[in-house]
Design a protein around this motif. Structure first.
Motif, short mmCIF file in Angstrom:
data_model
loop_
_atom_site.label_atom_id
_atom_site.label_comp_id
_atom_site.label_asym_id
_atom_site.label_seq_id
_atom_site.Cartn_x
_atom_site.Cartn_y
_atom_site.Cartn_z
N HIS A 113 5.68 -0.48 -3.55
CA HIS A 113 6.32 0.61 -2.81
C HIS A 113 5.36 1.73 -2.45
O HIS A 113 5.73 2.90 -2.47
N SER A 158 3.24 1.14 0.44
CA SER A 158 2.83 0.89 1.83
C SER A 158 3.40 1.93 2.79
O SER A 158 2.84 2.13 3.87
N SER A 159 4.48 2.61 2.40
CA SER A 159 4.98 3.68 3.26
C SER A 159 4.08 4.92 3.18
O SER A 159 4.05 5.72 4.10
N LEU A 160 3.35 5.05 2.09
CA LEU A 160 2.43 6.18 1.93
C LEU A 160 1.05 5.87 2.49
O LEU A 160 0.41 6.71 3.10
N PRO A 208 -0.80 3.16 4.85
CA PRO A 208 -0.62 2.01 5.73
C PRO A 208 -1.60 0.89 5.38
O PRO A 208 -2.71 1.14 4.93
N ALA A 250 3.35 -4.11 -0.90
CA ALA A 250 4.74 -3.80 -0.51
C ALA A 250 5.64 -3.72 -1.74
O ALA A 250 6.50 -2.83 -1.82
#
Length: 127
Positions: free
Chosen positions: A92, A94-96, A98, A89
């Motif tokens: 940055h 984790s948005s790309l 899962p 997390a």
């Protein structure tokens, strides 16, 4: 760091069974590169056996995810370690990519993305 390639429901899974310190990142990169070079662009990276990893390792995995995406694939991460999830997390990514808690969830996500991509394709041309 121990690394092993297995399949779960016909999906390639790169299993990491020990922590990933910075000096072992080249081994991780070689494993991911080998998968992409052999046409496997939908990959599960199983970090279930990892309790800690260098932030640089997450950044490198993010780079390989970008390459997989260019090949219409993706990398999905599996981990239940709060420390590993926190490091991911903070990087940055984790948005790309899962971070899921089970291999079955990861397979489902990859299959859903494959289905969604197929619906976007028309006569072999991606829109």
């Amino acid at each position: 760091m121990k690394i092993k390639l297995v399949a779960h429901k016909d999906v390639p899974v790169l299993v990491i069974s020990e922590d990933i310190p910075a000096e072992k990142i080249p081994v991780l990169k070689a494993g991911l590169k080998n998968l992409l070079c052999t046409g496997k662009d939908r990959i599960i990276l199983d970090l279930s056996g990892v309790q800690s990893l260098a932030a640089e390792a997450v950044i490198e995995v993010g780079r390989f995810h970008a390459l997989a995406t260019e090949l219409s694939g993706r990398i999905v991460l599996v981990s239940s370690s709060p420390e590993v999830v926190r490091i991911i997390a903070e990087a940055h990514v984790s948005s790309l990519m899962p971070v899921l808690t089970s291999l079955d969830e990861a397979v489902d996500v990859l299959r859903q993305s494959t289905k969604a991509q197929a619906e976007e394709d028309i006569d072999g041309v991606r829109l």
